[in-house]
Every structure is written in C-alpha cells, then in structure tokens.
Design a protein around this motif. Structure first.
Motif, PDB file in Angstrom:
ATOM      1  N   UNK A  70     124.755  80.702  87.640  1.00 56.69           N
ATOM      2  CA  UNK A  70     125.786  80.728  88.697  1.00 56.69           C
ATOM      3  C   UNK A  70     125.643  81.960  89.583  1.00 56.69           C
ATOM      4  N   UNK A  71     125.385  83.115  88.956  1.00 53.36           N
ATOM      5  CA  UNK A  71     125.224  84.338  89.737  1.00 53.36           C
ATOM      6  C   UNK A  71     124.027  84.228  90.673  1.00 53.36           C
ATOM      7  N   UNK A  72     122.942  83.654  90.180  1.00 52.34           N
ATOM      8  CA  UNK A  72     121.757  83.482  91.011  1.00 52.34           C
ATOM      9  C   UNK A  72     121.999  82.532  92.165  1.00 52.34           C
ATOM     10  N   UNK A  73     122.726  81.435  91.891  1.00 50.91           N
ATOM     11  CA  UNK A  73     123.030  80.479  92.955  1.00 50.91           C
ATOM     12  C   UNK A  73     123.937  81.090  94.003  1.00 50.91           C
ATOM     13  N   UNK A  74     124.931  81.854  93.578  1.00 53.97           N
ATOM     14  CA  UNK A  74     125.816  82.523  94.531  1.00 53.97           C
ATOM     15  C   UNK A  74     125.044  83.498  95.398  1.00 53.97           C
ATOM     16  N   UNK A  75     124.131  84.221  94.774  1.00 55.09           N
ATOM     17  CA  UNK A  75     123.324  85.180  95.525  1.00 55.09           C
ATOM     18  C   UNK A  75     122.445  84.452  96.547  1.00 55.09           C
ATOM     19  N   UNK A  76     121.840  83.350  96.140  1.00 55.29           N
ATOM     20  CA  UNK A  76     120.994  82.592  97.066  1.00 55.29           C
ATOM     21  C   UNK A  76     121.806  82.006  98.211  1.00 55.29           C
ATOM     22  N   UNK A  77     122.983  81.497  97.899  1.00 54.52           N
ATOM     23  CA  UNK A  77     123.830  80.947  98.961  1.00 54.52           C
ATOM     24  C   UNK A  77     124.243  82.035  99.937  1.00 54.52           C
ATOM     25  N   UNK A  78     124.523  83.213  99.436  1.00 49.98           N
ATOM     26  CA  UNK A  78     124.894  84.326 100.320  1.00 49.98           C
ATOM     27  C   UNK A  78     123.711  84.738 101.193  1.00 49.98           C
ATOM     28  N   UNK A  79     122.507  84.688 100.627  1.00 50.32           N
ATOM     29  CA  UNK A  79     121.322  85.073 101.384  1.00 50.32           C
ATOM     30  C   UNK A  79     120.971  84.069 102.474  1.00 50.32           C
ATOM     31  N   UNK A  80     121.277  82.796 102.236  1.00 50.06           N
ATOM     32  CA  UNK A  80     120.888  81.756 103.181  1.00 50.06           C
ATOM     33  C   UNK A  80     122.049  81.226 104.011  1.00 50.06           C
ATOM     34  N   UNK A  81     123.187  81.846 103.899  1.00 50.32           N
ATOM     35  CA  UNK A  81     124.348  81.389 104.667  1.00 50.32           C
ATOM     36  C   UNK A  81     124.155  81.754 106.137  1.00 50.32           C
ATOM     37  N   UNK A  82     124.506  80.848 107.027  1.00 52.71           N
ATOM     38  CA  UNK A  82     124.396  81.180 108.445  1.00 52.71           C
ATOM     39  C   UNK A  82     125.372  82.291 108.810  1.00 52.71           C
ATOM     40  N   UNK A  83     124.987  83.111 109.756  1.00 53.24           N
ATOM     41  CA  UNK A  83     125.805  84.262 110.112  1.00 53.24           C
ATOM     42  C   UNK A  83     126.877  83.926 111.143  1.00 53.24           C
ATOM     43  N   UNK A  84     126.859  82.742 111.696  1.00 52.14           N
ATOM     44  CA  UNK A  84     127.849  82.393 112.703  1.00 52.14           C
ATOM     45  C   UNK A  84     128.985  81.598 112.080  1.00 52.14           C
ATOM     46  N   UNK A  85     130.101  81.592 112.768  1.00 57.17           N
ATOM     47  CA  UNK A  85     131.254  80.841 112.277  1.00 57.17           C
ATOM     48  C   UNK A  85     131.025  79.350 112.505  1.00 57.17           C
ATOM     49  N   UNK A  86     131.581  78.570 111.597  1.00 53.51           N
ATOM     50  CA  UNK A  86     131.469  77.121 111.701  1.00 53.51           C
ATOM     51  C   UNK A  86     132.687  76.577 112.449  1.00 53.51           C
ATOM     52  N   UNK A  87     132.480  75.533 113.207  1.00 48.09           N
ATOM     53  CA  UNK A  87     133.551  74.938 113.999  1.00 48.09           C
ATOM     54  C   UNK A  87     134.322  73.937 113.133  1.00 48.09           C
ATOM     55  N   UNK A  88     135.402  74.405 112.528  1.00 44.81           N
ATOM     56  CA  UNK A  88     136.213  73.583 111.637  1.00 44.81           C
ATOM     57  C   UNK A  88     136.852  72.435 112.403  1.00 44.81           C
ATOM     58  N   UNK A  89     137.320  72.698 113.610  1.00 45.79           N
ATOM     59  CA  UNK A  89     137.963  71.654 114.413  1.00 45.79           C
ATOM     60  C   UNK A  89     136.998  70.511 114.717  1.00 45.79           C
ATOM     61  N   UNK A  90     135.751  70.838 114.981  1.00 43.98           N
ATOM     62  CA  UNK A  90     134.764  69.800 115.277  1.00 43.98           C
ATOM     63  C   UNK A  90     134.505  68.934 114.044  1.00 43.98           C
ATOM     64  N   UNK A  91     134.483  69.553 112.880  1.00 42.03           N
ATOM     65  CA  UNK A  91     134.282  68.789 111.643  1.00 42.03           C
ATOM     66  C   UNK A  91     135.460  67.851 111.411  1.00 42.03           C
ATOM     67  N   UNK A  92     136.666  68.360 111.606  1.00 45.12           N
ATOM     68  CA  UNK A  92     137.865  67.533 111.424  1.00 45.12           C
ATOM     69  C   UNK A  92     137.890  66.393 112.431  1.00 45.12           C
ATOM     70  N   UNK A  93     137.568  66.696 113.697  1.00 41.40           N
ATOM     71  CA  UNK A  93     137.532  65.649 114.722  1.00 41.40           C
ATOM     72  C   UNK A  93     136.519  64.561 114.362  1.00 41.40           C
ATOM     73  N   UNK A  94     135.371  64.974 113.857  1.00 40.97           N
ATOM     74  CA  UNK A  94     134.337  64.012 113.477  1.00 40.97           C
ATOM     75  C   UNK A  94     134.825  63.113 112.347  1.00 40.97           C
ATOM     76  N   UNK A  95     135.548  63.679 111.395  1.00 37.99           N
ATOM     77  CA  UNK A  95     136.085  62.883 110.283  1.00 37.99           C
ATOM     78  C   UNK A  95     137.123  61.889 110.784  1.00 37.99           C
ATOM     79  N   UNK A  96     137.992  62.346 111.669  1.00 35.61           N
ATOM     80  CA  UNK A  96     139.096  61.502 112.141  1.00 35.61           C
ATOM     81  C   UNK A  96     138.667  60.423 113.130  1.00 35.61           C
TER      82      UNK A  96
END
Length: 119
Positions: A70-96
């Motif tokens: 788990x620690x290794x996976x968390x570290x990898x996810x942190x290393x590969x996470x995009x640095x920009x914010x995600x558009x939550x509203x766009x995701x919700x609109x796409x779902x709806x």
C-alpha cells in the motif's frame, strides 16, 4: 498460503514495474522471510530487519506485506499524479448528460480528493 504470498508479490511487482523502486525489493524480502519461517506465520521483528515491520506491531505478518505494498502504491500514485486541478464540474456534467457516461461517482470523489491535495 504460499500461493497468497506469491500472488501478493506478483501484484507488487507489476505495480512497480515501470519504476526502479526499492520498495519492491523490500516487499520481496519480507515475503521471503515469511515463507522461510518454519514456525507459525508470525516472525518477531527483532529476529530480522525491523524495516519489514511496516505496521510497527513487533511481529512480521502478511499485514506488514500488504502495508508495504500500500505504501508503495501510494508513493507511485503521488509520483504520477497530474499537477493540475481536475474539472469536477465537467465530470459531473458528463455523468448527468451522457447516456453511457465513462465516469462515475467514484471518479468525482477522486477528482475532489486530487484537487484538495493540490491546495
């Protein structure tokens, strides 16, 4: 029991295959310690490398292996996470609005958590 350890090791190995991570070696060594133990599935942390005792309970068990993974996976996810914010509203609109949305409520939660970590 050996199949479980082998499966856990394979999951860890595939998870870390894209990067040179020493955590894979640590997980492998911890599994080897548990497999080579002829007694019960609990090994005193003082008998081997204390680094294997990931949850700091004084004994090395399968729980320590999963904690290391788990620690290794968390570290990898942190290393590969995009640095920009995600558009939550766009995701919700796409779902709806979409008949067959690619995203789900879990994706919305992940986007919110990601944005909170970025702040």
């Amino acid at each position: 029991m050996k199949k479980i350890f082998t499966l856990l090791f394979c999951v860890a190995a595939f998870s870390f295959a894209t990067s040179a991570n020493t955590n894979v070696e640590l997980v492998e060594q911890c599994i080897n310690v548990l497999l080579n133990n002829n007694g019960p599935s609990r090994v005193q942390a003082t008998e081997v490398n204390p680094v294997f005792d990931a949850n700091h309970d004084g004994v090395i068990t399968i729980a320590d292996v999963t904690t290391l993974i788990d620690q290794g996976l968390e570290q990898e996810m942190a290393n590969h996470a995009p640095s920009q914010k995600m558009d939550v509203d766009a995701i919700i609109d796409e779902i709806l609005t979409s008949d067959k949305p690619k995203a789900n409520i879990g994706d919305v939660n992940k986007a919110i958590e990601h944005n909170l970590k970025q702040e």
